[in-house]
Design a protein around this motif. Structure first.
Motif, mmCIF file in Angstrom:
data_model
loop_
_atom_site.group_PDB
_atom_site.id
_atom_site.type_symbol
_atom_site.label_atom_id
_atom_site.label_comp_id
_atom_site.label_asym_id
_atom_site.label_seq_id
_atom_site.Cartn_x
_atom_site.Cartn_y
_atom_site.Cartn_z
ATOM 1 N N GLU A 4 -97.538 71.770 73.338
ATOM 2 C CA GLU A 4 -96.319 71.881 74.382
ATOM 3 C C GLU A 4 -96.210 73.373 75.022
ATOM 4 O OE1 GLU A 4 -92.168 72.567 71.688
ATOM 5 O OE2 GLU A 4 -93.266 73.483 71.879
ATOM 6 N N LEU A 5 -95.926 73.771 76.430
ATOM 7 C CA LEU A 5 -96.443 74.263 77.109
ATOM 8 C C LEU A 5 -95.142 75.001 78.006
ATOM 9 C CD1 LEU A 5 -100.164 72.997 79.764
ATOM 10 C CD2 LEU A 5 -100.068 75.117 77.596
ATOM 11 N N PHE A 6 -95.398 76.255 78.075
ATOM 12 C CA PHE A 6 -94.210 77.064 79.169
ATOM 13 C C PHE A 6 -94.679 77.264 80.102
ATOM 14 C CE2 PHE A 6 -92.700 76.388 74.563
ATOM 15 C CZ PHE A 6 -91.742 75.081 74.789
ATOM 16 N N LEU A 7 -95.278 76.788 80.972
ATOM 17 C CA LEU A 7 -95.358 77.565 82.611
ATOM 18 C C LEU A 7 -94.719 78.638 83.205
ATOM 19 C CD1 LEU A 7 -97.003 74.658 83.543
ATOM 20 C CD2 LEU A 7 -97.990 76.360 82.070
ATOM 21 N N ILE A 8 -94.462 79.466 83.489
ATOM 22 C CA ILE A 8 -92.966 80.915 84.248
ATOM 23 C C ILE A 8 -94.260 81.227 85.194
ATOM 24 C CG2 ILE A 8 -92.202 82.547 83.205
ATOM 25 C CD1 ILE A 8 -93.175 81.702 80.062
ATOM 26 N N LEU A 9 -93.738 80.849 86.122
ATOM 27 C CA LEU A 9 -93.646 81.064 87.874
ATOM 28 C C LEU A 9 -93.585 82.967 87.271
ATOM 29 C CD1 LEU A 9 -92.345 79.926 90.121
ATOM 30 C CD2 LEU A 9 -94.904 79.599 89.840
ATOM 31 N N ASP A 10 -95.254 83.745 88.019
ATOM 32 C CA ASP A 10 -94.753 85.077 88.448
ATOM 33 C C ASP A 10 -96.022 85.782 89.053
ATOM 34 O OD1 ASP A 10 -96.029 87.832 87.177
ATOM 35 O OD2 ASP A 10 -96.230 87.808 85.170
ATOM 36 N N PRO A 11 -95.541 85.959 90.324
ATOM 37 C CA PRO A 11 -96.599 86.230 90.850
ATOM 38 C C PRO A 11 -97.827 87.472 90.953
ATOM 39 C CG PRO A 11 -94.577 87.001 91.286
ATOM 40 C CD PRO A 11 -93.968 86.561 90.457
ATOM 41 N N HIS A 12 -97.517 88.301 89.795
ATOM 42 C CA HIS A 12 -98.705 89.564 89.184
ATOM 43 C C HIS A 12 -99.716 88.704 88.177
ATOM 44 C CE1 HIS A 12 -95.528 92.101 91.236
ATOM 45 N NE2 HIS A 12 -94.815 91.731 90.753
ATOM 46 N N ALA A 13 -99.297 86.569 88.098
ATOM 47 C CA ALA A 13 -100.689 86.063 87.217
ATOM 48 C C ALA A 13 -101.952 86.506 87.772
ATOM 49 C CB ALA A 13 -100.062 85.391 86.765
ATOM 50 N N THR A 14 -102.934 86.512 86.826
ATOM 51 C CA THR A 14 -104.026 86.103 87.362
ATOM 52 C C THR A 14 -104.001 85.200 88.343
ATOM 53 O OG1 THR A 14 -104.483 85.805 85.543
ATOM 54 C CG2 THR A 14 -105.178 88.161 86.341
ATOM 55 N N ALA A 15 -105.097 84.836 89.699
ATOM 56 C CA ALA A 15 -105.562 83.738 89.718
ATOM 57 C C ALA A 15 -105.375 82.380 88.869
ATOM 58 C CB ALA A 15 -106.072 83.144 90.643
ATOM 59 N N GLY A 16 -106.008 82.051 87.826
ATOM 60 C CA GLY A 16 -106.150 81.152 86.674
ATOM 61 C C GLY A 16 -104.716 80.786 85.709
ATOM 62 N N GLY A 17 -104.275 81.982 85.608
ATOM 63 C CA GLY A 17 -103.325 81.433 84.876
ATOM 64 C C GLY A 17 -103.449 83.010 84.199
ATOM 65 N N GLU A 18 -102.589 82.765 83.027
ATOM 66 C CA GLU A 18 -102.604 83.661 81.644
ATOM 67 C C GLU A 18 -101.578 83.067 80.238
ATOM 68 O OE1 GLU A 18 -101.421 87.845 83.093
ATOM 69 O OE2 GLU A 18 -102.258 87.625 84.950
ATOM 70 N N ARG A 19 -102.437 83.202 78.961
ATOM 71 C CA ARG A 19 -102.574 81.818 78.486
ATOM 72 C C ARG A 19 -101.804 82.950 77.124
ATOM 73 N NH1 ARG A 19 -102.786 76.535 76.945
ATOM 74 N NH2 ARG A 19 -103.517 76.010 79.150
ATOM 75 N N GLU A 20 -100.614 82.499 76.305
ATOM 76 C CA GLU A 20 -100.382 83.556 75.090
ATOM 77 C C GLU A 20 -100.051 82.242 74.622
ATOM 78 O OE1 GLU A 20 -98.610 87.209 75.155
ATOM 79 O OE2 GLU A 20 -98.115 86.596 77.835
ATOM 80 N N PRO A 21 -99.941 82.867 72.965
ATOM 81 C CA PRO A 21 -99.451 82.513 72.813
ATOM 82 C C PRO A 21 -98.042 82.069 72.194
ATOM 83 C CG PRO A 21 -100.795 83.527 71.042
ATOM 84 C CD PRO A 21 -101.193 83.471 72.672
ATOM 85 N N LEU A 22 -96.811 81.343 71.420
ATOM 86 C CA LEU A 22 -95.952 81.256 71.241
ATOM 87 C C LEU A 22 -95.741 80.996 70.137
ATOM 88 C CD1 LEU A 22 -92.931 82.334 72.287
ATOM 89 C CD2 LEU A 22 -92.376 79.935 72.540
ATOM 90 N N THR A 23 -96.497 79.896 69.863
ATOM 91 C CA THR A 23 -95.785 79.748 68.220
ATOM 92 C C THR A 23 -97.855 78.178 67.877
ATOM 93 O OG1 THR A 23 -95.462 77.216 68.365
ATOM 94 C CG2 THR A 23 -93.506 79.235 68.269
ATOM 95 N N ASP A 24 -97.098 77.799 66.491
ATOM 96 C CA ASP A 24 -98.641 77.134 66.068
ATOM 97 C C ASP A 24 -99.217 76.284 66.743
ATOM 98 O OD1 ASP A 24 -99.881 78.841 64.297
ATOM 99 O OD2 ASP A 24 -98.596 78.077 62.719
#
Length: 185
Positions: A4-24
């Motif tokens: 599952e991917l939860f993609l969240i708009l954040d104008p301050h995110a780096t150009a390639g996006g920033e990934r964090e685990p939420l669950t397994d």
């Protein structure tokens, strides 16, 4: 790898996006724009991602970019807002095994706002939505796994003037979202 991917708009995110685990099985990816989200979603759908949800004001045009990029390989749901929130907001993800005091990600933005992603049992969702709004959130977005009865309970608790959205699944994503949900039954 997340399914599952939860993609969240954040104008301050780096150009390639920033990934964090939420669950397994779930990752959050902060993206600066819909084009980045489309690239990340397409790459994920070509590997192991089986469900994608869009948050933070993608709007129709942004969601379209992601849906076209994924090309039917995974269902894409979108929180029903056309514009990004004008302040802090919360995303509530239904999880009956979660402890919302610890099962959360909070991202603080340079402008002083925050985005909180909180896993919460269904029975506590309405109270937590009210608490987030009382704590300064201007919007609460409910994940695509939240049923309409729970969403209505949230709306009843916080009032119709509150900015609440439930992720919805466009027609082309219904069968994929249903198949994904059935895999947990």
């Amino acid at each position: 790898m997340a399914t599952e991917l939860f993609l969240i708009l954040d104008p301050h995110a780096t150009a390639g996006g920033e990934r964090e685990p939420l669950t397994d099985t779930s990752d959050v990816v902060w993206v600066p724009d819909p084009a980045t989200a489309a690239t990340i979603a397409a790459d994920g759908a070509r590997s192991e991602v089986r469900l994608i949800e869009l948050y933070g004001g993608f709007g129709f045009a942004g969601a379209r970019q992601v849906i076209h990029a994924v090309d039917g390989l995974a269902p894409v749901g979108v929180a029903g807002h056309l514009a990004p929130p004008r302040g802090s907001f919360a995303i509530l993800i239904e999880d009956d095994t979660a402890d919302p005091t610890t099962d959360r990600l909070v991202r603080r933005h340079p402008d002083g706002t925050r985005t909180s992603i909180i896993r919460v049992p269904r029975a506590a969702m309405a109270e937590l939505a009210a608490a987030e709004l009382a704590d300064g959130a201007v919007r609460v977005e409910l994940c695509g796994g939240t049923d309409l009865v729970t969403a209505a309970d949230v709306a009843d608790r916080v009032g119709l003037d509150a900015d609440i959205a439930l992720v919805t699944w466009p027609f082309e994503s219904l069968s994929g979202a249903a198949a994904y949900a059935a895999s947990f039954a």
